[in-house]
Design a protein around this motif. Sequence first.
Motif, PDB file in Angstrom:
ATOM      1  N   ALA A  70      55.154  89.183 171.528  1.00  0.00           N
ATOM      2  CA  ALA A  70      54.535  88.513 172.955  1.00  0.00           C
ATOM      3  C   ALA A  70      54.656  87.165 172.941  1.00  0.00           C
ATOM      4  O   ALA A  70      54.864  86.514 172.083  1.00  0.00           O
ATOM      5  N   TRP A  71      54.705  86.973 174.422  1.00  0.00           N
ATOM      6  CA  TRP A  71      54.605  85.024 174.594  1.00  0.00           C
ATOM      7  C   TRP A  71      53.109  84.895 174.458  1.00  0.00           C
ATOM      8  O   TRP A  71      52.181  85.652 174.230  1.00  0.00           O
ATOM      9  N   SER A  72      52.842  83.580 174.177  1.00  0.00           N
ATOM     10  CA  SER A  72      51.618  82.860 173.884  1.00  0.00           C
ATOM     11  C   SER A  72      50.778  82.638 175.046  1.00  0.00           C
ATOM     12  O   SER A  72      51.079  81.831 175.761  1.00  0.00           O
ATOM     13  N   THR A  73      49.895  83.603 175.427  1.00  0.00           N
ATOM     14  CA  THR A  73      49.124  83.352 176.611  1.00  0.00           C
ATOM     15  C   THR A  73      48.331  82.149 176.724  1.00  0.00           C
ATOM     16  O   THR A  73      48.322  81.286 177.790  1.00  0.00           O
ATOM     17  N   PRO A  74      47.480  81.757 175.465  1.00  0.00           N
ATOM     18  CA  PRO A  74      46.641  80.593 175.324  1.00  0.00           C
ATOM     19  C   PRO A  74      47.833  79.515 175.485  1.00  0.00           C
ATOM     20  O   PRO A  74      47.461  78.530 176.098  1.00  0.00           O
ATOM     21  N   GLY A  75      49.116  79.535 175.029  1.00  0.00           N
ATOM     22  CA  GLY A  75      50.109  78.334 175.024  1.00  0.00           C
ATOM     23  C   GLY A  75      50.469  78.399 176.383  1.00  0.00           C
ATOM     24  O   GLY A  75      50.507  77.040 176.768  1.00  0.00           O
ATOM     25  N   ALA A  76      50.716  79.221 177.281  1.00  0.00           N
ATOM     26  CA  ALA A  76      51.002  79.496 178.706  1.00  0.00           C
ATOM     27  C   ALA A  76      49.960  78.483 179.104  1.00  0.00           C
ATOM     28  O   ALA A  76      50.234  77.884 180.271  1.00  0.00           O
ATOM     29  N   ALA A  77      48.717  78.860 179.039  1.00  0.00           N
ATOM     30  CA  ALA A  77      47.537  78.422 179.644  1.00  0.00           C
ATOM     31  C   ALA A  77      47.613  76.749 179.493  1.00  0.00           C
ATOM     32  O   ALA A  77      47.242  75.905 180.390  1.00  0.00           O
ATOM     33  N   LEU A  78      47.860  76.369 178.275  1.00  0.00           N
ATOM     34  CA  LEU A  78      47.801  74.978 177.931  1.00  0.00           C
ATOM     35  C   LEU A  78      48.893  74.219 178.824  1.00  0.00           C
ATOM     36  O   LEU A  78      48.764  73.190 179.179  1.00  0.00           O
ATOM     37  N   LEU A  79      50.217  74.809 178.765  1.00  0.00           N
ATOM     38  CA  LEU A  79      51.307  74.406 179.444  1.00  0.00           C
ATOM     39  C   LEU A  79      50.959  74.208 180.997  1.00  0.00           C
ATOM     40  O   LEU A  79      51.703  73.382 181.694  1.00  0.00           O
ATOM     41  N   VAL A  80      50.436  75.075 181.507  1.00  0.00           N
ATOM     42  CA  VAL A  80      49.964  74.792 183.051  1.00  0.00           C
ATOM     43  C   VAL A  80      49.376  73.358 183.307  1.00  0.00           C
ATOM     44  O   VAL A  80      50.041  72.840 184.498  1.00  0.00           O
ATOM     45  N   THR A  81      48.626  72.850 182.535  1.00  0.00           N
ATOM     46  CA  THR A  81      48.251  71.344 182.586  1.00  0.00           C
ATOM     47  C   THR A  81      49.139  70.346 182.014  1.00  0.00           C
ATOM     48  O   THR A  81      49.620  69.335 182.333  1.00  0.00           O
ATOM     49  N   GLY A  82      49.652  70.830 180.838  1.00  0.00           N
ATOM     50  CA  GLY A  82      50.410  69.992 180.145  1.00  0.00           C
ATOM     51  C   GLY A  82      51.676  69.317 180.666  1.00  0.00           C
ATOM     52  O   GLY A  82      52.215  68.508 180.269  1.00  0.00           O
ATOM     53  N   LEU A  83      52.279  70.529 181.451  1.00  0.00           N
ATOM     54  CA  LEU A  83      53.732  70.229 181.825  1.00  0.00           C
ATOM     55  C   LEU A  83      53.829  69.725 183.160  1.00  0.00           C
ATOM     56  O   LEU A  83      54.616  69.352 184.055  1.00  0.00           O
ATOM     57  N   GLN A  84      52.334  69.110 183.690  1.00  0.00           N
ATOM     58  CA  GLN A  84      52.462  68.689 185.221  1.00  0.00           C
ATOM     59  C   GLN A  84      52.999  67.135 185.019  1.00  0.00           C
ATOM     60  O   GLN A  84      52.863  66.408 184.106  1.00  0.00           O
ATOM     61  N   GLY A  85      53.993  67.204 185.831  1.00  0.00           N
ATOM     62  CA  GLY A  85      54.846  65.665 185.830  1.00  0.00           C
ATOM     63  C   GLY A  85      55.894  65.965 184.822  1.00  0.00           C
ATOM     64  O   GLY A  85      56.712  64.745 184.959  1.00  0.00           O
ATOM     65  N   VAL A  86      56.075  66.729 184.168  1.00  0.00           N
ATOM     66  CA  VAL A  86      57.234  66.911 183.441  1.00  0.00           C
ATOM     67  C   VAL A  86      58.505  67.419 184.025  1.00  0.00           C
ATOM     68  O   VAL A  86      58.287  68.216 184.774  1.00  0.00           O
ATOM     69  N   THR A  87      59.684  66.944 183.410  1.00  0.00           N
ATOM     70  CA  THR A  87      60.958  67.632 184.018  1.00  0.00           C
ATOM     71  C   THR A  87      61.401  68.784 183.138  1.00  0.00           C
ATOM     72  O   THR A  87      60.661  68.844 182.142  1.00  0.00           O
ATOM     73  N   LEU A  88      62.114  69.603 183.765  1.00  0.00           N
ATOM     74  CA  LEU A  88      62.689  70.768 182.978  1.00  0.00           C
ATOM     75  C   LEU A  88      63.208  70.603 181.701  1.00  0.00           C
ATOM     76  O   LEU A  88      62.843  71.396 180.845  1.00  0.00           O
ATOM     77  N   ASN A  89      63.875  69.344 181.683  1.00  0.00           N
ATOM     78  CA  ASN A  89      64.707  69.037 180.652  1.00  0.00           C
ATOM     79  C   ASN A  89      63.634  68.719 179.481  1.00  0.00           C
ATOM     80  O   ASN A  89      63.737  69.063 178.271  1.00  0.00           O
ATOM     81  N   GLN A  90      62.616  68.074 179.976  1.00  0.00           N
ATOM     82  CA  GLN A  90      61.584  67.615 178.672  1.00  0.00           C
ATOM     83  C   GLN A  90      60.873  68.690 178.362  1.00  0.00           C
ATOM     84  O   GLN A  90      60.148  68.784 177.064  1.00  0.00           O
ATOM     85  N   ALA A  91      60.501  69.835 179.282  1.00  0.00           N
ATOM     86  CA  ALA A  91      59.624  70.989 178.999  1.00  0.00           C
ATOM     87  C   ALA A  91      60.633  71.843 177.986  1.00  0.00           C
ATOM     88  O   ALA A  91      59.786  72.138 176.891  1.00  0.00           O
ATOM     89  N   VAL A  92      61.736  72.032 178.187  1.00  0.00           N
ATOM     90  CA  VAL A  92      62.576  72.511 176.917  1.00  0.00           C
ATOM     91  C   VAL A  92      62.622  71.839 175.723  1.00  0.00           C
ATOM     92  O   VAL A  92      62.555  72.466 174.545  1.00  0.00           O
ATOM     93  N   GLY A  93      62.539  70.672 175.702  1.00  0.00           N
ATOM     94  CA  GLY A  93      62.519  69.786 174.632  1.00  0.00           C
ATOM     95  C   GLY A  93      61.131  70.305 173.756  1.00  0.00           C
ATOM     96  O   GLY A  93      61.242  70.268 172.529  1.00  0.00           O
ATOM     97  N   ILE A  94      59.979  70.364 174.637  1.00  0.00           N
ATOM     98  CA  ILE A  94      58.770  70.427 173.906  1.00  0.00           C
ATOM     99  C   ILE A  94      58.778  72.055 173.487  1.00  0.00           C
ATOM    100  O   ILE A  94      58.338  72.348 172.184  1.00  0.00           O
ATOM    101  N   PHE A  95      59.355  73.038 173.917  1.00  0.00           N
ATOM    102  CA  PHE A  95      59.619  74.515 173.644  1.00  0.00           C
ATOM    103  C   PHE A  95      60.332  74.544 172.137  1.00  0.00           C
ATOM    104  O   PHE A  95      60.000  75.059 171.193  1.00  0.00           O
ATOM    105  N   ILE A  96      61.368  73.637 171.894  1.00  0.00           N
ATOM    106  CA  ILE A  96      62.211  73.567 170.854  1.00  0.00           C
ATOM    107  C   ILE A  96      61.683  72.924 169.721  1.00  0.00           C
ATOM    108  O   ILE A  96      61.373  73.467 168.592  1.00  0.00           O
ATOM    109  N   PHE A  97      60.659  71.742 169.998  1.00  0.00           N
ATOM    110  CA  PHE A  97      59.979  71.197 168.993  1.00  0.00           C
ATOM    111  C   PHE A  97      59.104  72.262 168.488  1.00  0.00           C
ATOM    112  O   PHE A  97      58.724  72.316 167.355  1.00  0.00           O
ATOM    113  N   ALA A  98      58.098  72.691 168.998  1.00  0.00           N
ATOM    114  CA  ALA A  98      57.145  73.629 168.822  1.00  0.00           C
ATOM    115  C   ALA A  98      57.591  75.005 168.147  1.00  0.00           C
ATOM    116  O   ALA A  98      57.025  75.144 166.933  1.00  0.00           O
ATOM    117  N   ASN A  99      58.514  75.376 168.642  1.00  0.00           N
ATOM    118  CA  ASN A  99      59.333  76.591 167.900  1.00  0.00           C
ATOM    119  C   ASN A  99      59.769  76.270 166.546  1.00  0.00           C
ATOM    120  O   ASN A  99      59.751  77.023 165.632  1.00  0.00           O
TER     121      ASN A  99
END
Length: 386
Positions: A70-99
Amino acid sequence: MRALPFSTLLAGFVAVLVGYASSAAIIWQAAAAAGADAQTIAGWMTALGLAMGASTLVLTLWRKVPVLTAWSTPGAALLVTGLQGVTLNQAVGIFIFANALIVLCGVTGLFARLMKIIPHSLAAAMLAGILLRFGLQAFSSLQNEGLLCGAMLASWLALKAIAPRYAVVAALIAGCLVAIFSGGLQPDALHLEFVMPRYVAPAFDFSLLLSVGVPFFLVTMASQNAPGVATMKASGYSAPVSMLMVVTGGIALAFSPFGVFSICIAAITAAICQSPEAHSDPAQRWKAAAAAGVFYLLAGIFGGSITSLMAALPVAGIQMLAGLALLGTISGSLVQALAKENERDAAIVTFLLTASGVTLFGIGSAFWGLVAGGVCFSVLSLARRA
């Protein structure tokens, strides 16, 4: 698929339906926080469905045990606030780093060593605590949707008495009939559409990796992967934990540029496929997870239709169906958690703290339930030996 019992097929379908219905909206909010438009978000949903379907089928068919991802629902909830003001490219960089960190945990075996020390009673208590709210939601929905949920409950009870294997099937049929005749089902809202995922080049910002990537990794491991592995353990199934981390983290890493922020071991939805309602023979319940993998792939193919599907189904009916499907797992987990008298105090602490839903330092209650229960277990064990 033709050889599968209908109850097994239904368990796979309900698991996917509950997973999407319970948290698809959170995924959309997280993607929108990073500035993704509707077309991009639909592509993310496509990629997530395909990645979860592929990982579920690979692990389940390989190990012949019901491993649902499954996807990480708690992780998605954290990203709702964590990705505010972040670009799509930077968001993908965060995904790659965490995975990548998740894959590293699998390769080093650190996560597997931690999971081996968790007592079985505490794992079962944590599972019961996670699932409690689904049972409560099922019966609380009777207050506002008495006809729909009452008909489902009555149908479930009638079949439970004479043909337990098809009790959840009867509830689903009854719910659909009532929804159709009462106007609760809105078929006009359904629109089948395939949206191709779009590649987004990653951008790595060191401060974002520390402030968002590291907490996202910790939340995913503590609030999703740990309960997922514990759920398998509590249901009587085992698989090499390090291998699970490498496969799920590796698939998520490969799909990260297309919007797959995480692929984890499922807990709540996996319990549906691991329950007696999925199949009377525990050795055959992997087929329910395999069916769920196929439904994941279908959900991915029609990723652009997820929102319209959610709009067409009565929420109360989904909640009742999920609760009834999980009743056997909830009761079984409580029996296992409280079976040993000298472990009951620690187990009940784990159960209550997990069920409380408390979040500390961005980490969900499942993790803290295990921590508090583990402390109680250790202290009381030392006291008895002394």
